[in-house]
Design a protein around this motif. Sequence first.
Motif, PDB file in Angstrom:
ATOM      1  N   LEU A   1       0.823  -1.207   0.000  1.00 57.43           N
ATOM      2  CA  LEU A   1       0.000   0.000   0.000  1.00 57.43           C
ATOM      3  C   LEU A   1       0.859   1.259   0.000  1.00 57.43           C
ATOM      4  N   TYR A   2       2.068   1.181   0.564  1.00 57.92           N
ATOM      5  CA  TYR A   2       2.919   2.375   0.618  1.00 57.92           C
ATOM      6  C   TYR A   2       3.416   2.778  -0.769  1.00 57.92           C
ATOM      7  N   LEU A   3       3.404   1.866  -1.728  1.00 61.95           N
ATOM      8  CA  LEU A   3       3.936   2.179  -3.059  1.00 61.95           C
ATOM      9  C   LEU A   3       3.175   3.317  -3.741  1.00 61.95           C
ATOM     10  N   THR A   4       1.938   3.571  -3.300  1.00 62.32           N
ATOM     11  CA  THR A   4       1.181   4.676  -3.903  1.00 62.32           C
ATOM     12  C   THR A   4       1.871   6.019  -3.701  1.00 62.32           C
TER      13      THR A   4
ATOM     14  N   ASN B   1      -0.641  12.539 -10.525  1.00 62.49           N
ATOM     15  CA  ASN B   1      -1.227  11.419 -11.263  1.00 62.49           C
ATOM     16  C   ASN B   1      -2.226  10.660 -10.390  1.00 62.49           C
ATOM     17  N   ARG B   2      -3.469  11.143 -10.358  1.00 57.95           N
ATOM     18  CA  ARG B   2      -4.490  10.561  -9.486  1.00 57.95           C
ATOM     19  C   ARG B   2      -4.912   9.165  -9.942  1.00 57.95           C
ATOM     20  N   SER B   3      -4.918   8.901 -11.240  1.00 56.20           N
ATOM     21  CA  SER B   3      -5.342   7.587 -11.721  1.00 56.20           C
ATOM     22  C   SER B   3      -4.382   6.496 -11.262  1.00 56.20           C
ATOM     23  N   TRP B   4      -3.079   6.768 -11.304  1.00 53.42           N
ATOM     24  CA  TRP B   4      -2.101   5.796 -10.828  1.00 53.42           C
ATOM     25  C   TRP B   4      -2.157   5.658  -9.309  1.00 53.42           C
ATOM     26  N   GLN B   5      -2.457   6.753  -8.632  1.00 51.31           N
ATOM     27  CA  GLN B   5      -2.614   6.673  -7.173  1.00 51.31           C
ATOM     28  C   GLN B   5      -3.772   5.750  -6.813  1.00 51.31           C
ATOM     29  N   LYS B   6      -4.874   5.884  -7.524  1.00 45.25           N
ATOM     30  CA  LYS B   6      -6.020   5.006  -7.291  1.00 45.25           C
ATOM     31  C   LYS B   6      -5.641   3.549  -7.542  1.00 45.25           C
ATOM     32  N   GLY B   7      -4.952   3.326  -8.665  1.00 45.04           N
ATOM     33  CA  GLY B   7      -4.562   1.969  -9.018  1.00 45.04           C
ATOM     34  C   GLY B   7      -3.645   1.336  -7.989  1.00 45.04           C
ATOM     35  N   MET B   8      -2.649   2.090  -7.522  1.00 48.59           N
ATOM     36  CA  MET B   8      -1.705   1.549  -6.545  1.00 48.59           C
ATOM     37  C   MET B   8      -2.344   1.355  -5.181  1.00 48.59           C
ATOM     38  N   THR B   9      -3.280   2.219  -4.810  1.00 47.06           N
ATOM     39  CA  THR B   9      -3.988   2.049  -3.539  1.00 47.06           C
ATOM     40  C   THR B   9      -4.843   0.792  -3.569  1.00 47.06           C
ATOM     41  N   ILE B  10      -5.570   0.592  -4.668  1.00 42.79           N
ATOM     42  CA  ILE B  10      -6.378  -0.617  -4.814  1.00 42.79           C
ATOM     43  C   ILE B  10      -5.484  -1.853  -4.821  1.00 42.79           C
ATOM     44  N   PHE B  11      -4.362  -1.773  -5.521  1.00 46.73           N
ATOM     45  CA  PHE B  11      -3.417  -2.893  -5.580  1.00 46.73           C
ATOM     46  C   PHE B  11      -2.892  -3.241  -4.186  1.00 46.73           C
ATOM     47  N   GLY B  12      -2.516  -2.225  -3.410  1.00 52.01           N
ATOM     48  CA  GLY B  12      -1.998  -2.463  -2.066  1.00 52.01           C
ATOM     49  C   GLY B  12      -3.022  -3.110  -1.156  1.00 52.01           C
ATOM     50  N   LEU B  13      -4.251  -2.601  -1.194  1.00 50.84           N
ATOM     51  CA  LEU B  13      -5.315  -3.182  -0.376  1.00 50.84           C
ATOM     52  C   LEU B  13      -5.633  -4.617  -0.812  1.00 50.84           C
ATOM     53  N   ALA B  14      -5.621  -4.847  -2.129  1.00 51.30           N
ATOM     54  CA  ALA B  14      -5.900  -6.188  -2.642  1.00 51.30           C
ATOM     55  C   ALA B  14      -4.803  -7.169  -2.242  1.00 51.30           C
ATOM     56  N   MET B  15      -3.547  -6.762  -2.363  1.00 56.31           N
ATOM     57  CA  MET B  15      -2.438  -7.636  -1.992  1.00 56.31           C
ATOM     58  C   MET B  15      -2.477  -7.969  -0.505  1.00 56.31           C
ATOM     59  N   GLY B  16      -2.760  -6.971   0.318  1.00 52.18           N
ATOM     60  CA  GLY B  16      -2.833  -7.222   1.748  1.00 52.18           C
ATOM     61  C   GLY B  16      -3.967  -8.171   2.099  1.00 52.18           C
TER      62      GLY B  16
ATOM     63  N   PHE C   1      -3.294   9.233   0.032  1.00 53.56           N
ATOM     64  CA  PHE C   1      -3.283   8.015  -0.764  1.00 53.56           C
ATOM     65  C   PHE C   1      -3.730   8.344  -2.187  1.00 53.56           C
ATOM     66  N   ILE C   2      -4.787   9.121  -2.282  1.00 58.09           N
ATOM     67  CA  ILE C   2      -5.246   9.634  -3.563  1.00 58.09           C
ATOM     68  C   ILE C   2      -5.454  11.140  -3.375  1.00 58.09           C
ATOM     69  N   GLU C   3      -4.689  11.929  -4.078  1.00 61.68           N
ATOM     70  CA  GLU C   3      -4.748  13.372  -3.895  1.00 61.68           C
ATOM     71  C   GLU C   3      -6.131  13.915  -4.306  1.00 61.68           C
ATOM     72  N   PRO C   4      -6.639  14.907  -3.586  1.00 61.55           N
ATOM     73  CA  PRO C   4      -7.945  15.497  -3.936  1.00 61.55           C
ATOM     74  C   PRO C   4      -7.918  16.095  -5.333  1.00 61.55           C
ATOM     75  N   ASP C   5      -9.045  15.983  -6.007  1.00 63.93           N
ATOM     76  CA  ASP C   5      -9.178  16.576  -7.338  1.00 63.93           C
ATOM     77  C   ASP C   5      -9.346  18.078  -7.182  1.00 63.93           C
ATOM     78  N   LYS C   6      -8.361  18.827  -7.614  1.00 61.51           N
ATOM     79  CA  LYS C   6      -8.379  20.285  -7.432  1.00 61.51           C
ATOM     80  C   LYS C   6      -9.486  20.950  -8.222  1.00 61.51           C
ATOM     81  N   ALA C   7      -9.960  20.249  -9.240  1.00 64.34           N
ATOM     82  CA  ALA C   7     -11.005  20.830 -10.074  1.00 64.34           C
ATOM     83  C   ALA C   7     -12.379  20.747  -9.418  1.00 64.34           C
ATOM     84  N   SER C   8     -12.484  19.824  -8.404  1.00 64.59           N
ATOM     85  CA  SER C   8     -13.809  19.643  -7.780  1.00 64.59           C
ATOM     86  C   SER C   8     -13.995  20.566  -6.612  1.00 64.59           C
TER      87      SER C   8
END
Length: 326
Positions: free
Chosen positions: A254-257, A264-279, A319-326
Amino acid sequence: MMMQQLNDVLGSEVDERRLNFSTTSGEWRGVKIYLSIVLVALLIATFFDQQISHFIVNQNSIFGNIFQNYADGGEFIVLFVSFQMIAWFTWFEWQEPVTRGLITALALGFSLNQLFDQFTDAMTYTYSMLGNIAKGIPAGVANNDTATTSLYPQSLQWFLTALTFLFLSWLFFVYVSHKSSQQRRYFFFAALIGILVAKTADTTINDMKDLWGRFRPYEISASGAEFTPWYHLNGVNGHKSFPSGHTMSGFLFLYLTFFVPRENRSWQKGMTIFGLAMGTLTALSRVRIGAHWLSDVSMSALIVGTIIFLASRLLGAHFIEPDKAS
């Protein structure tokens, strides 16, 4: 002199990031969900550890054996990536040639050592498993607590380590070379905290293993040893079921995010999901293969998740940076 140069190289961006940092409502919600799941699992395990293991354990499980053999690399990988980031940050950002070369070489050497340890772990489990199959005993008994590296050819391990190290080092060199100085400084701090996270988790889990002295499920079925609940300390006796080291490594992914650029929010999402799934999958596999009780893996998930969350606050990164546009 060296500290002054380091201060000049790092600049003030990371300090400003920390000063302006706050945990988002979405992150608090995620933390509450995570803690709720882990604590409920621990509560259930408090009363039904034996029944759960009796119902689902299968030491020939393909799922269990795959994760036993190859999912124990979270700690090694976090350390490998951290040392690679330190090496190439120094190479691109440091001006004084002697210090630059020395730090880069040392960091690459440390990353090589982590990769070598990862191959040691995976190959020991694999060859132990294959040996068990050849002897007609359950494959999942392949536990490297007692296995030795003499099970496999050392030349093969060195060849695979060297080849993988050269390829991955080249990838990290290219990856860091395309980043700005500000991004490299962030990676450097993420690497320092990553080393702290991995070593803190490892020390905590392994010290508890020794102190608790709990028998694993397959040890009880094989030797008739007495079952003890997770809150009962047996003292140092050579048995190390509680908490789960594999689950610790699984959730460390999970720390790899935090090695993903903050833009790069899309990669952050992917790595967070990957970390949780692996754990999660690693934890379930350890119960399935009879190496751990549900309470063992639940406690590891609680400890490592807490360490990573606190470390991310120190780093000043979501873990996933806030979307500044929202």
